[in-house]
Design an enzyme around this catalytic site. Structure first.
Site, short mmCIF file in Angstrom:
data_model
loop_
_atom_site.label_atom_id
_atom_site.label_comp_id
_atom_site.label_asym_id
_atom_site.label_seq_id
_atom_site.Cartn_x
_atom_site.Cartn_y
_atom_site.Cartn_z
N SER B 23 0.83 -1.20 0.00
CA SER B 23 0.00 0.00 0.00
C SER B 23 0.87 1.26 0.00
O SER B 23 1.88 1.32 0.70
CB SER B 23 -0.90 0.01 1.23
OG SER B 23 -1.69 1.18 1.23
N ASN B 127 -5.00 0.15 7.74
CA ASN B 127 -3.80 0.94 8.01
C ASN B 127 -3.87 1.42 9.45
O ASN B 127 -4.54 2.39 9.77
CB ASN B 127 -3.75 2.12 7.03
CG ASN B 127 -2.52 2.98 7.22
OD1 ASN B 127 -1.82 2.86 8.25
ND2 ASN B 127 -2.24 3.85 6.28
N CYS B 130 0.07 4.36 9.79
CA CYS B 130 0.67 5.49 9.08
C CYS B 130 1.42 6.35 10.09
O CYS B 130 0.83 6.79 11.08
CB CYS B 130 -0.40 6.32 8.38
SG CYS B 130 0.28 7.82 7.65
N ASN B 190 4.89 -1.42 8.66
CA ASN B 190 4.79 -0.13 7.99
C ASN B 190 6.14 0.58 8.16
O ASN B 190 7.09 0.02 8.72
CB ASN B 190 3.64 0.69 8.60
CG ASN B 190 3.09 1.70 7.59
OD1 ASN B 190 3.84 2.34 6.87
ND2 ASN B 190 1.78 1.83 7.54
N GLY B 215 12.55 0.97 2.44
CA GLY B 215 13.70 0.60 1.62
C GLY B 215 14.65 -0.32 2.35
O GLY B 215 14.40 -0.76 3.47
N GLY B 242 11.63 -3.25 2.84
CA GLY B 242 12.99 -3.33 2.29
C GLY B 242 13.30 -4.53 1.43
O GLY B 242 14.47 -4.88 1.25
N GLY B 263 7.48 -2.49 -2.23
CA GLY B 263 7.10 -1.08 -2.37
C GLY B 263 8.26 -0.26 -2.90
O GLY B 263 8.40 -0.03 -4.10
N THR B 264 9.14 0.14 -2.01
CA THR B 264 10.22 1.06 -2.37
C THR B 264 11.11 0.53 -3.49
O THR B 264 11.66 1.32 -4.28
CB THR B 264 11.07 1.35 -1.11
OG1 THR B 264 10.16 1.83 -0.10
CG2 THR B 264 12.12 2.41 -1.37
#
Lengths: 250, 302
Positions: B23, B127, B130, B190, B215, B242, B263-264
């Site tokens: 997400s 979520n 955040c 997260n 990351g 990561g 993600g990253t």
């Protein structure tokens, strides 16, 4: 990484457009952009309008960040990230540049001997860099008729024999480019569009600038006619700054 | 030999491989999500959607550094009532789309969840983590009683599976994980709260100041929390944080994850990373002498 440099000089191109020159010794390709940061205020995308070193950006005042960037004076620091995005594929042969409003900033590096231009805007002061084309090689259009043809870029395009050009490069507001795409579809020239959407991250993660699954910041902003023609969102709908889908009223 | 060595399952959702889109990355526009699914992701999780439209923070909303990314987007979203089109378009790819949602209390979570469910999502991700918006996310996710209430309420009212995404920015993640035990799976982790300062401007780079760190830099933290929560609760887990390579995926799986989210890494390897890592995973599985990735879930947890 956030980069910085010092503003060397500034010049006013029209009542609300300024060019800022700064030293930056890296290769930037025509059509690429940077994210300019005004510390504590915000960050906006800007085409690099003049390559080489020093480089320049051409800023039009449209919001809080651009207004602050325009106020930068020689000697002040300018902060930025980049360069981002792909670049125009500059082909041999006769070229036509079609720029709407500040879209000319991205096309500026392509102006040169023998290159034709179609420069359009709402009014005469919107027409950037039109004086840099050779006198008999530029067509102007304004919505209010203050200079050139009274009408849109598409109206002006209809007065041009596009068959004489090998390649055409287009940058401007989306609906202007959509009209231009329809018109250019009648010809066989190699055409590239530099698209415009809400640019936030610049690094292909936030999805704000996406169109049909392409990220403008990493896969664009320059796309060929074949790709643009098949886009379901181009000229029809886009996400607003919150990600809400907006349909253009055509 | 197993003909589907990478197939896995989480909360009753079958995944063709363990790789999902996390997400918050390239998941605001339905066309982008559909493209990512066609590029090989087994499922996507949408951007977190709330009750009302939010513009989020003024850029800079991201700051990429060496081996990490900091972000504070600010829960930018169109509001749940305007998100149906994106789900519809994303689903054209024919794979599971999981809706991430946020809210300020159980009632708001439920309203958003019911609407999200009505759009035809395969599951809901909460979520609860955040790290950079006041009143939402980790402020809620650090309160075990509230987590238990939200997860319980949604599990009672929804038909689709519910996943709880937890924050690493808490003192005792096991307590929060236990509070979310009614969920069909925990999503760990997260982003980790962080900041970057531009020393020439003498100011934080992100407009919000603090952001979430993701990351490569956070992978050991993510793997550790997955391992710890698996050991203490045995719950189904989706690992995230990561992941850049097939071997990173394998670490998460051995620590107890049934599936993972990327993600990253998309910042560095682009959307084709799903297909590439899936291929690398197949090779790695053979090298490890295993016929199915399922056999390796939690093997490093004693």
């Amino acid at each position: 990484m956030m980069l910085n440099s010092t503003v060397l000089s500034t010049s006013r191109l029209s009542p609300n457009v300024k060019k800022l020159d700064f030293e930056w010794n890296v290769d930037v390709e025509p059509g690429q952009f940077i994210m300019i940061w005004s510390p504590g205020i915000g960050e906006i995308p800007m085409s690099v309008s003049h390559l080489g070193n020093p480089k320049s950006i051409t800023v039009k005042s449209y919001g809080i960040v651009s207004s602050r960037i325009m106020e930068l004076a020689p000697g002040e620091m300018i902060y930025f990230r980049g360069p981002f995005g792909n670049s125009f594929d500059i082909r041999k042969g006769k070229k036509l540049l079609i720029g709407g409003g500040s879209g000319m900033a991205s096309l500026h590096p392509l102006i040169g001997p023998g290159v034709h231009g179609l420069v359009a805007g709402r009014t005469s002061s919107d027409l950037l860099f039109s004086e840099e084309f050779e006198k008999d090689k530029v067509t102007l259009a304004t919505d209010d008729g203050s200079v050139g043809i009274r009408g849109t870029a598409v109206d002006a395009l209809r007065t041009i024999d596009v068959d004489q050009f090998d390649s055409v490069y287009v940058c401007g507001p989306e609906l202007m480019m959509y009209g231009v795409m329809k018109e250019l579809g009648k010809y066989s020239a190699f055409v590239q569009f530099s698209l415009e959407r809400n640019m936030k991250c610049g690094i292909g993660v936030c999805d704000s600038c996406s169109i049909d699954g392409f990220q403008l910041c990493t896969q664009g902003p320059v796309f060929e006619m074949e790709t643009v023609k098949n886009m379901r969102e181009f000229g029809k709908e886009r996400l607003n700054i919150s990600g809400r889908r907006i349909k253009y009223n055509l | 030999m197993n003909s589907t060595p990478l197939r896995t399952e989480i909360g009753g959702i079958t995944l063709e491989n363990p790789l999902m889109l996390a997400s918050g990355i390239l998941d605001e526009n339905g066309y982008t999500m559909a493209r990512i699914l066609r590029e090989g992701a087994a499922a996507v999780v949408t951007k977190s959607i709330g009750l009302d439209e939010r513009t989020g923070y003024m850029p800079p909303v991201v700051f990429p550094g060496d081996g990490y990314l900091l972000n504070a987007i600010g829960l930018t979203n169109p509001g749940i009532d305007s998100f149906g089109d994106e789900i519809r378009v994303a689903k054209e790819a024919g794979k599971p789309v999981i809706g991430s949602i946020f809210g300020k209390d159980a009632e708001e979570f439920l309203r958003v969840a019911l609407k999200m469910e009505s759009y035809g999502v395969a599951g809901i991700e909460l979520n609860l983590s955040c790290p950079h918006v006041k009143g939402f996310g980790s402020e809620i996710g650090s309160d075990p009683a509230l987590v238990e209430e939200i997860v319980g309420e949604l599990k009672r009212k929804l038909k689709v599976p519910v996943f709880a995404k937890l924050s690493p920015n808490v003192t005792d993640i096991v307590a929060i994980a236990k509070a979310a035990s009614a969920s069909d799976g925990l999503v760990l982790i997260n982003t980790v709260r962080g900041i970057a300062i531009d020393i020439f401007a003498r100011k934080p780079v992100l407009t919000n100041g603090y952001g979430g760190l993701s990351g490569r830099a956070i992978k050991p933290i993510g793997v550790r929390l997955v391992h710890e929560v698996k050991k203490e609760t045995g719950h189904a887990i989706i690992g995230v944080g990561g992941i850049y390579t097939a071997s990173d995926v394998m670490e998460y799986i051995m620590a107890g994850a049934d599936a993972v989210q990327l993600g990253t890494v998309l910042m560095d390897r682009g959307k084709s990373v799903f297909r590439e890592i899936a291929a690398e995973l197949g090779t790695l599985l053979e090298k490890l002498g295993e016929g199915s990735i399922r056999n390796l879930v939690g093997v490093a947890v004693s």
